[in-house]
Design a protein around this motif. Structure first.
Motif, PDB file in Angstrom:
ATOM      1  N   UNK A 199      74.378  34.944  32.742  1.00 24.84           N
ATOM      2  CA  UNK A 199      74.140  33.744  33.761  1.00 24.84           C
ATOM      3  C   UNK A 199      72.841  32.996  33.086  1.00 24.84           C
ATOM      4  N   UNK A 200      73.413  32.144  31.964  1.00 24.23           N
ATOM      5  CA  UNK A 200      72.349  31.546  31.316  1.00 24.23           C
ATOM      6  C   UNK A 200      71.026  30.825  31.732  1.00 24.23           C
ATOM      7  N   UNK A 201      71.678  29.992  32.963  1.00 21.31           N
ATOM      8  CA  UNK A 201      70.813  29.049  33.605  1.00 21.31           C
ATOM      9  C   UNK A 201      69.424  29.626  34.034  1.00 21.31           C
ATOM     10  N   UNK A 202      69.105  30.853  34.010  1.00 18.11           N
ATOM     11  CA  UNK A 202      68.126  31.572  34.773  1.00 18.11           C
ATOM     12  C   UNK A 202      67.075  31.954  33.430  1.00 18.11           C
ATOM     13  N   UNK A 203      67.393  31.459  32.387  1.00 20.65           N
ATOM     14  CA  UNK A 203      66.260  32.029  31.358  1.00 20.65           C
ATOM     15  C   UNK A 203      65.653  30.609  30.804  1.00 20.65           C
ATOM     16  N   UNK A 204      64.358  30.639  30.275  1.00 19.68           N
ATOM     17  CA  UNK A 204      63.386  29.688  30.146  1.00 19.68           C
ATOM     18  C   UNK A 204      63.896  28.739  28.750  1.00 19.68           C
ATOM     19  N   UNK A 205      64.838  27.972  29.089  1.00 20.74           N
ATOM     20  CA  UNK A 205      65.193  27.421  27.993  1.00 20.74           C
ATOM     21  C   UNK A 205      64.297  26.254  27.301  1.00 20.74           C
ATOM     22  N   UNK A 206      63.219  25.726  28.105  1.00 20.10           N
ATOM     23  CA  UNK A 206      62.336  24.844  27.589  1.00 20.10           C
ATOM     24  C   UNK A 206      61.484  25.239  26.968  1.00 20.10           C
ATOM     25  N   UNK A 207      61.351  26.660  26.653  1.00 24.54           N
ATOM     26  CA  UNK A 207      60.225  27.091  25.851  1.00 24.54           C
ATOM     27  C   UNK A 207      60.747  26.964  24.267  1.00 24.54           C
ATOM     28  N   UNK A 208      59.902  26.503  23.581  1.00 24.04           N
ATOM     29  CA  UNK A 208      60.181  26.413  22.086  1.00 24.04           C
ATOM     30  C   UNK A 208      60.053  28.047  21.479  1.00 24.04           C
ATOM     31  N   UNK A 209      61.084  28.685  21.560  1.00 23.68           N
ATOM     32  CA  UNK A 209      61.311  29.941  21.301  1.00 23.68           C
ATOM     33  C   UNK A 209      61.335  30.223  19.635  1.00 23.68           C
ATOM     34  N   UNK A 210      61.785  29.329  19.122  1.00 21.75           N
ATOM     35  CA  UNK A 210      62.186  29.533  17.573  1.00 21.75           C
ATOM     36  C   UNK A 210      61.297  28.698  16.627  1.00 21.75           C
ATOM     37  N   UNK A 211      59.984  29.054  16.582  1.00 21.34           N
ATOM     38  CA  UNK A 211      59.293  28.315  15.983  1.00 21.34           C
ATOM     39  C   UNK A 211      58.971  28.637  14.574  1.00 21.34           C
ATOM     40  N   UNK A 212      59.515  29.898  14.257  1.00 22.24           N
ATOM     41  CA  UNK A 212      59.445  30.363  12.789  1.00 22.24           C
ATOM     42  C   UNK A 212      60.747  30.868  11.991  1.00 22.24           C
ATOM     43  N   UNK A 213      61.257  30.571  11.135  1.00 27.33           N
ATOM     44  CA  UNK A 213      62.463  31.211  10.461  1.00 27.33           C
ATOM     45  C   UNK A 213      62.122  32.171   9.300  1.00 27.33           C
ATOM     46  N   UNK A 214      63.061  33.342   9.024  1.00 29.80           N
ATOM     47  CA  UNK A 214      62.546  34.219   8.105  1.00 29.80           C
ATOM     48  C   UNK A 214      61.988  33.720   6.707  1.00 29.80           C
ATOM     49  N   UNK A 215      62.710  32.394   6.365  1.00 29.42           N
ATOM     50  CA  UNK A 215      62.151  31.932   5.058  1.00 29.42           C
ATOM     51  C   UNK A 215      60.855  31.411   5.192  1.00 29.42           C
ATOM     52  N   UNK A 216      60.305  31.386   6.492  1.00 29.70           N
ATOM     53  CA  UNK A 216      58.980  30.917   6.572  1.00 29.70           C
ATOM     54  C   UNK A 216      58.017  31.824   6.464  1.00 29.70           C
ATOM     55  N   UNK A 217      58.262  32.962   6.485  1.00 25.02           N
ATOM     56  CA  UNK A 217      57.384  33.987   6.485  1.00 25.02           C
ATOM     57  C   UNK A 217      57.498  35.106   5.256  1.00 25.02           C
ATOM     58  N   UNK A 218      56.330  35.182   4.495  1.00 23.15           N
ATOM     59  CA  UNK A 218      56.393  36.099   3.229  1.00 23.15           C
ATOM     60  C   UNK A 218      56.620  37.404   3.638  1.00 23.15           C
ATOM     61  N   UNK A 219      57.614  38.030   2.978  1.00 18.52           N
ATOM     62  CA  UNK A 219      57.918  39.535   3.376  1.00 18.52           C
ATOM     63  C   UNK A 219      58.497  40.049   4.696  1.00 18.52           C
ATOM     64  N   UNK A 220      59.371  38.697   5.175  1.00 12.93           N
ATOM     65  CA  UNK A 220      59.821  39.002   6.433  1.00 12.93           C
ATOM     66  C   UNK A 220      60.852  40.121   6.508  1.00 12.93           C
TER      67      UNK A 220
END
Length: 298
Positions: free
Chosen positions: A274-295
């Motif tokens: 039931x996807x409509x009940x999650x907080x989709x307006x949140x900017x959840x994916x701010x970082x990617x693995x390539x943005x982080x050293x030793x991720x």
């Protein structure tokens, strides 16, 4: 000083609004939905991008349907959250019920430390109030402080109305050490975005590498806690159920990242149903693995 005064005025207005009955709040919600979705388009692009990344297998129309249902629910969630300002414990327990009350009662009374993890799914504020209203056990509600100090203190008061103990994220370990000799329950939202320097571990969540907060796993292992997921489901407007779901049998001896992957994957299962009940307006994916050293990518 002016901003502080405006904040107090806003809080007073919210309190008056919270005194309205649910049926009237939902009429306001219907108007609010039209305003945030059709008039101002609140974070529409964020929601659309998140849905496209999470559900590439769905058609554009299917994602559009989820988007619209989400904003309709978001309006309800806003009004329900305002209602928590003045709602009674009797009203909360009437509207939020456990599907496995025998297990919940057992967990609230055993001499063990418990970590209960939930997500930004359904009404997490009502969930916390419903549990704190039925237990005398120390109950810590982990939260991320707001920038506006006046509103931050206001929400602390709301969350502590029924014996809950709000604890800022950076103070969790200190508080747990303070309570190390007595049983307690810690409830936190496992899908919050870690700050950049803590975004070291990534796992697949909703079709994309996602930085996950590891504090839950560290707490559970350090204090040998029982770890449960709060599976929250919306029954209808203003009514919810929750199920206490065991995630690991032995936190202290669990494999690295086992607890983290368990709660992330359980939440994803709920969202896909039931996807409509999650907080989709949140900017959840701010970082990617390539943005982080030793991720670490798992």
């Amino acid at each position: 000083m002016i901003n502080k005064g405006l904040s107090y005025i806003g809080i007073f207005f919210l309190y008056l609004l919270s005194l309205l009955p649910f049926w009237l709040l939902y009429l306001i919600s219907d108007v609010l939905f039209v305003f945030i979705y059709y008039v101002i388009g609140y974070r529409k692009k964020v929601v659309q991008q998140n849905l496209q990344n999470a559900f590439p297998e769905k058609t554009a129309q299917e994602r559009k349907d989820i988007e619209r249902k989400y904003f309709r629910y978001l309006a309800d969630l806003i009004m329900e959250t305002i209602k928590t300002i003045s709602i009674s414990s009797e009203e909360v327990t009437k509207r939020v019920k456990a599907t496995n009350p025998e297990l919940v009662h057992k967990l609230l009374n055993i001499d063990k430390k418990i970590v209960a993890v939930a997500g930004h799914y359904g009404n997490w504020e009502l969930l916390a109030l419903s549990i704190t209203s039925i237990t005398d056990k120390k109950f810590m509600i982990i939260y991320k402080p707001l920038t506006n100090k006046t509103f931050d203190h206001f929400f602390i008061k709301i969350r502590s109305r029924f014996r809950g103990i709000p604890v800022a994220m950076k103070m969790v370990l200190r508080k747990m050490v303070e309570l190390k000799n007595e049983p307690f329950i810690t409830v936190l939202l496992g899908d919050q975005t870690p700050v950049r320097h803590e975004s070291t571990y990534f796992t697949t969540f909703l079709n994309q590498p996602t930085a996950v907060f590891l504090g839950l796993e560290k707490m559970a292992k350090s204090f040998d806690c029982l770890v449960y997921f709060c599976d929250v489901r919306r029954v209808k407007r203003g009514y919810y159920t929750y199920t206490a779901v065991p995630l690991v049998d032995d936190a202290k001896d669990s494999a690295p990242y086992e607890i983290t992957k368990a709660h992330v994957h359980y939440l994803e299962k709920m969202i896909r149903e039931e996807p409509q009940y999650w907080l989709w307006s949140h900017r959840r994916w701010k970082f990617k693995p390539e943005d982080i050293e030793n991720a670490i990518v798992d």
